[in-house]
Design a protein around this motif. Structure first.
Motif, PDB file in Angstrom:
ATOM      1  N   ALA A  45     -13.799  17.568 -50.155  1.00 22.84           N
ATOM      2  CA  ALA A  45     -14.961  16.777 -50.582  1.00 22.84           C
ATOM      3  C   ALA A  45     -16.079  16.812 -49.542  1.00 22.84           C
ATOM      4  O   ALA A  45     -17.259  16.737 -49.878  1.00 22.84           O
ATOM      5  N   TRP A  46     -15.705  16.954 -48.277  1.00 26.20           N
ATOM      6  CA  TRP A  46     -16.703  16.956 -47.203  1.00 26.20           C
ATOM      7  C   TRP A  46     -17.296  18.341 -46.961  1.00 26.20           C
ATOM      8  O   TRP A  46     -18.001  18.569 -45.978  1.00 26.20           O
ATOM      9  N   THR A  47     -17.037  19.287 -47.885  1.00 31.43           N
ATOM     10  CA  THR A  47     -17.677  20.597 -47.811  1.00 31.43           C
ATOM     11  C   THR A  47     -18.840  20.693 -48.799  1.00 31.43           C
ATOM     12  O   THR A  47     -19.417  21.756 -48.959  1.00 31.43           O
ATOM     13  N   ALA A  48     -19.169  19.595 -49.440  1.00 32.75           N
ATOM     14  CA  ALA A  48     -20.212  19.598 -50.464  1.00 32.75           C
ATOM     15  C   ALA A  48     -21.568  20.036 -49.912  1.00 32.75           C
ATOM     16  O   ALA A  48     -22.376  20.611 -50.634  1.00 32.75           O
ATOM     17  N   ASP A  49     -21.807  19.791 -48.654  1.00 36.80           N
ATOM     18  CA  ASP A  49     -23.053  20.214 -48.019  1.00 36.80           C
ATOM     19  C   ASP A  49     -22.688  20.942 -46.734  1.00 36.80           C
ATOM     20  O   ASP A  49     -22.179  20.342 -45.800  1.00 36.80           O
ATOM     21  N   ARG A  50     -22.934  22.218 -46.706  1.00 35.85           N
ATOM     22  CA  ARG A  50     -22.517  23.012 -45.537  1.00 35.85           C
ATOM     23  C   ARG A  50     -23.280  22.640 -44.269  1.00 35.85           C
ATOM     24  O   ARG A  50     -22.903  23.032 -43.174  1.00 35.85           O
ATOM     25  N   ASN A  51     -24.321  21.848 -44.403  1.00 30.38           N
ATOM     26  CA  ASN A  51     -25.082  21.404 -43.236  1.00 30.38           C
ATOM     27  C   ASN A  51     -24.518  20.140 -42.595  1.00 30.38           C
ATOM     28  O   ASN A  51     -24.964  19.746 -41.524  1.00 30.38           O
ATOM     29  N   TRP A  52     -23.572  19.484 -43.262  1.00 25.62           N
ATOM     30  CA  TRP A  52     -22.933  18.328 -42.644  1.00 25.62           C
ATOM     31  C   TRP A  52     -22.153  18.797 -41.428  1.00 25.62           C
ATOM     32  O   TRP A  52     -21.440  19.814 -41.488  1.00 25.62           O
ATOM     33  N   PRO A  53     -22.270  18.113 -40.322  1.00 27.76           N
ATOM     34  CA  PRO A  53     -21.592  18.570 -39.095  1.00 27.76           C
ATOM     35  C   PRO A  53     -20.092  18.821 -39.266  1.00 27.76           C
ATOM     36  O   PRO A  53     -19.589  19.847 -38.793  1.00 27.76           O
ATOM     37  N   ILE A  54     -19.367  17.939 -39.944  1.00 21.31           N
ATOM     38  CA  ILE A  54     -17.914  18.139 -40.057  1.00 21.31           C
ATOM     39  C   ILE A  54     -17.564  19.310 -40.973  1.00 21.31           C
ATOM     40  O   ILE A  54     -16.490  19.893 -40.840  1.00 21.31           O
ATOM     41  N   ALA A  55     -18.461  19.694 -41.874  1.00 23.67           N
ATOM     42  CA  ALA A  55     -18.187  20.838 -42.751  1.00 23.67           C
ATOM     43  C   ALA A  55     -17.969  22.097 -41.917  1.00 23.67           C
ATOM     44  O   ALA A  55     -17.118  22.928 -42.239  1.00 23.67           O
TER      45      ALA A  55
END
Length: 134
Positions: A45-55
């Protein structure tokens, strides 16, 4: 988004709090093959935005997992309406794995040839064509 970790008779809940929660992401990743389906879903679910640091930390982990664990989750996103998440998966996951490209060839062709309006807005069809051509 809450994950649980079994520790003998105790269950430890791990909740990724936000897009900067590297500590919890690392705890889940350290479970490696012991990570539950729920924990994988939480990470995914936390890969929805590749710009999120944890992604940026999650994608490399997903790439080393068996494709049998990843393909159903990618298919779920590809059949949904979130064009941004589709694009992120194409660029940062599927495009980086020959095995995933092969396993998802039919879905990639569908995205390239019959994109939804959301897919067109996010340029999913163009990225799907790029992934298919490499």
């Amino acid at each position: 988004r809450v994950s649980t970790q079994s520790t003998g008779t105790h269950t430890l809940q791990m909740s990724i709090r936000d897009k900067f929660d590297f500590e919890t992401v690392e705890k889940i990743i350290k479970l490696n093959s012991s990570a539950s389906a729920k924990q994988l879903d939480d990470l995914f679910a936390w890969t929805a935005d590749r710009n999120w640091p944890i992604a940026g930390r999650i994608y490399p982990y997903l790439l080393v997992l068996p494709t049998r664990l990843i393909v159903p989750r990618v298919k779920r996103v590809f059949s949904g309406s979130d064009g941004g998440h589709k694009y992120s998966l194409l660029v940062s996951l599927v495009g980086a794995s020959a095995e995933l490209k092969e396993e998802l060839r039919d879905e990639l062709q569908r995205l390239a040839v019959r994109p939804s309006s959301s897919d067109i807005a996010e340029e999913v069809h163009l990225e799907a064509k790029e992934v298919l051509s490499t």
